[in-house]
Design a protein around this motif. Sequence first.
Motif, PDB file in Angstrom:
ATOM      1  N   TYR A   1      -0.707  -3.501 -12.971  1.00 47.90           N
ATOM      2  CA  TYR A   1      -1.509  -2.568 -12.202  1.00 47.90           C
ATOM      3  C   TYR A   1      -0.672  -1.340 -11.879  1.00 47.90           C
ATOM      4  CZ  TYR A   1       0.873  -4.443  -8.062  1.00 47.90           C
ATOM      5  OH  TYR A   1       1.818  -4.827  -7.152  1.00 47.90           O
TER       6      TYR A   1
ATOM      7  N   PRO B   1       1.704   7.830 -11.727  1.00 52.23           N
ATOM      8  CA  PRO B   1       1.510   6.519 -11.101  1.00 52.23           C
ATOM      9  C   PRO B   1       2.772   5.660 -11.105  1.00 52.23           C
ATOM     10  CG  PRO B   1       0.681   6.473 -13.327  1.00 52.23           C
ATOM     11  CD  PRO B   1       1.152   7.879 -13.085  1.00 52.23           C
TER      12      PRO B   1
ATOM     13  N   CYS C   1      -4.895   2.493   5.089  1.00 52.26           N
ATOM     14  CA  CYS C   1      -3.673   1.821   5.528  1.00 52.26           C
ATOM     15  C   CYS C   1      -3.873   1.228   6.915  1.00 52.26           C
ATOM     16  CB  CYS C   1      -2.505   2.795   5.551  1.00 52.26           C
ATOM     17  SG  CYS C   1      -2.034   3.312   3.918  1.00 52.26           S
TER      18      CYS C   1
ATOM     19  N   VAL D   1      -3.620   6.252  -1.343  1.00 51.55           N
ATOM     20  CA  VAL D   1      -3.046   5.405  -2.384  1.00 51.55           C
ATOM     21  C   VAL D   1      -4.164   4.597  -3.024  1.00 51.55           C
ATOM     22  CG1 VAL D   1      -1.472   3.511  -2.868  1.00 51.55           C
ATOM     23  CG2 VAL D   1      -0.824   5.258  -1.226  1.00 51.55           C
ATOM     24  N   TRP D   2      -4.234   4.689  -4.339  1.00 51.17           N
ATOM     25  CA  TRP D   2      -5.225   3.926  -5.088  1.00 51.17           C
ATOM     26  C   TRP D   2      -4.505   2.870  -5.908  1.00 51.17           C
ATOM     27  CZ3 TRP D   2     -10.583   5.293  -5.362  1.00 51.17           C
ATOM     28  CH2 TRP D   2     -10.921   6.496  -4.719  1.00 51.17           C
ATOM     29  N   LEU D   3      -5.169   1.749  -6.037  1.00 46.07           N
ATOM     30  CA  LEU D   3      -4.672   0.722  -6.950  1.00 46.07           C
ATOM     31  C   LEU D   3      -5.518   0.816  -8.212  1.00 46.07           C
ATOM     32  CD1 LEU D   3      -4.484  -2.252  -4.460  1.00 46.07           C
ATOM     33  CD2 LEU D   3      -2.613  -0.817  -5.214  1.00 46.07           C
TER      34      LEU D   3
ATOM     35  N   SER E   1      -9.163   1.662  -3.108  1.00 42.84           N
ATOM     36  CA  SER E   1      -8.346   2.279  -2.080  1.00 42.84           C
ATOM     37  C   SER E   1      -8.851   1.843  -0.718  1.00 42.84           C
ATOM     38  CB  SER E   1      -8.425   3.794  -2.203  1.00 42.84           C
ATOM     39  OG  SER E   1      -7.778   4.373  -1.113  1.00 42.84           O
TER      40      SER E   1
ATOM     41  N   TRP F   1       0.807  -1.218   0.000  1.00 45.45           N
ATOM     42  CA  TRP F   1       0.000   0.000   0.000  1.00 45.45           C
ATOM     43  C   TRP F   1       0.840   1.267   0.000  1.00 45.45           C
ATOM     44  CZ3 TRP F   1      -4.718   0.368  -1.542  1.00 45.45           C
ATOM     45  CH2 TRP F   1      -5.555  -0.742  -1.446  1.00 45.45           C
ATOM     46  N   SER F   2       2.115   1.135  -0.247  1.00 43.66           N
ATOM     47  CA  SER F   2       2.918   2.339  -0.443  1.00 43.66           C
ATOM     48  C   SER F   2       3.162   2.483  -1.936  1.00 43.66           C
ATOM     49  CB  SER F   2       4.236   2.220   0.305  1.00 43.66           C
ATOM     50  OG  SER F   2       5.069   1.322  -0.376  1.00 43.66           O
ATOM     51  N   LEU F   3       3.794   3.580  -2.311  1.00 43.60           N
ATOM     52  CA  LEU F   3       3.948   3.824  -3.746  1.00 43.60           C
ATOM     53  C   LEU F   3       5.163   3.132  -4.334  1.00 43.60           C
ATOM     54  CD1 LEU F   3       2.881   7.522  -4.224  1.00 43.60           C
ATOM     55  CD2 LEU F   3       1.765   5.508  -5.101  1.00 43.60           C
TER      56      LEU F   3
ATOM     57  N   LYS G   1      -0.055   1.969  -8.934  1.00 41.59           N
ATOM     58  CA  LYS G   1      -0.367   2.577  -7.643  1.00 41.59           C
ATOM     59  C   LYS G   1      -0.261   4.076  -7.838  1.00 41.59           C
ATOM     60  CE  LYS G   1       2.185  -0.975  -5.271  1.00 41.59           C
ATOM     61  NZ  LYS G   1       3.268  -1.188  -4.320  1.00 41.59           N
TER      62      LYS G   1
END
Lengths: 127, 555
Positions: free
Chosen positions: B107, B277, B135, B222-224, B132, A123-125, B109
């Motif tokens: 994908y 991204p 966290c 943060v979005w996937l 999203s 979940w980090s970039l 991020k």
Amino acid sequence: MAESKFTLRNSSYSYIHLRIADQAANSTSHKQKEQLELDEITVLSHLTSALSQYLGLTGTAIPVDILKVQALEAWIRLPIEDERAVVAALSQWVGKGGVTLRVLGRGSWLGGLQRGIDDAKFWSLER
Amino acid sequence: MPSATSIFNLPSSKSTSHAPKIHISHTQLPQTYLDPSQPPTTRHPFKQIRAVSFARNLTLCMPTRVYNSLYGNRDHDHDHDHAENTPANPEHPLASASRGPEQRCAYAKVLMTLSDVLSDHALRTGNHALFSAPCSPGANSVAMRLDCGTLTLDMPQTTYQRSGLTFPLTKTESGGRKHGKGSGRFRVEIDLRGPAMVKGRKGFERLVYASGSVEGLREGRVWLFCEVGGGGRKGKGKRKRGEEVTMSSSAAPRATTATSDSSREREQHHPLAKHHPTLIVEPGTTTTQHDVLVPGMISRPEYLCSLSTRSSTSTSTSASKAEHANGNGCPPTILEDDVHELVEYLGLLCLGSPRITKRDYGRVDLYLCRYVLPTVEMGPKESGAGGGKAADVGDTGSEEGEIESGTAGDKREGDADVRVEDVTSVRYSGFMSSEFVMQLVVDLIRRSRVRKSGEGSALGRNDKAAWMAISVDAFQMEAKGWVDGYLILLQSGEAGGAGGGAAEEMSRKEGSIEGGRFERRHHYGPNEKLDGKQSREVRGFRYATCFEFVDSMSR
């Protein structure tokens, strides 16, 4: 088209996904990771230590099966009735040199248990 | 099975309200042409794949011989079959363009806010999925999901009230509860492709205002991101202009020089481009584990077929068992404990555990692991669930002997029915849409049915008992009643063909006897006999068993 359905409940085992961590050192350099690396005997001795500290002699009698050990992670199986006892024992345990065993995931079946791998990084970039 | 008795009198950690369970369904795969652009929607393995919208991990496990025959000659397979379904833009790193072994988990991020998503028309209505999750999951966390134009916001009560959204609440498993797990969570589903969702309209402006000002919705997160509808029919008509644009990236090796200029020019138009991204394209990682012990339950569908009789005769196991024993043919009987063991075995297989390899099994000290392989007794001398185990693990010598005899094909009644095979597993990890999984599964089934010269199907004639396990881990999106993952076991059953050695003939004979019985028992119809001439017509994977793990993870 024949289709049959069936529901399965009440697993007799519980599966736990563990990871070893060094509480004292925050930096996880490559060398440190190598030093921490697990094998079956080490996992079991850590578990025995944790269980005997928390529950005494009875704790060491919990039958734990080690299913897989890979680098810093381990997957174990135990009777479902003892799941709480083991998780509680692990959460309070700090071993020699400040090592701890973190519970990354636990469940009644192995399905879905690998999900926890590197969740923070996911979940980090970073890649 | 070692008895799992507790020495503590602690109450069970599972409350009955959301007790973990596995829904198992055993089906025959459709024998007709499987159209990859229109996979079946209501039949079970496909229905299950659709139901889980995003996958975190995907593992394929199959014998190496099956892997080689399915994936071995790739050039051969890439002919007429796949040409028709090439997506609009194969160079797009985010489009999971190719299928099969070349299928990559692609994908991105990206860090952005909800208002960024809403302000961009291409982003909010395109054929892609954005997801999203917070966290740190807490009471005040908000989970957002945008799946092909449908925005789902899962938020606490306070955030919902502050946002002033007037959209109707969606009923959830835990929605609107005052106490207990998941209480006070509100979920709103908004169709951003609807006619009212345009700039200037009241409902939309309200949403835009909320996304920019309400605490909990306005923060960057943060979005996937992944493309949906890459090769499917759905994507063809509705494809938006922005999606056809190629992003230049190191992970796009097939970008030709002719299109690179124009694609670079159009690159800025990609809805994600301005948010910088992180693109991730991962091909599956393939690993091989040698000498894995495979119990007969995995490779032969007869066992799981008897599960269906068992479940249909409700709980009268003893009665059905007696009935089975009366028939002189001694069909396999499967009990609930056996299914537990089967699920455990499949779990270990997909985990890649060394405990099920020949090198390890029976040699590991009992102190470290007491795992015992599952076996179902074949024979009238049925003696409960515990009686039919492969061997006593402590007795290494005799157990080895049994395994050896199992490999030689010398299967006596009541003996362990274990094969030794090399198992190859392909593992994908990342953010995958259900369509990615669907395409992969459909492609695998289709590949298994491709006819080759000199052989019956892609699964060679010696692959009498081809099988494959597909394990999928899902993202958690709901507090209760959530599918944590599923596992699909594909089996080909005993296909006809000229047997080679004595062992093959032996197993063929056995298979045909069981097949006949299986046919009689389940009334699958005269055309679907396992033995006889008809079986040569049916190729590839024919049976699918889906194990759906509901609430299996403790939290």
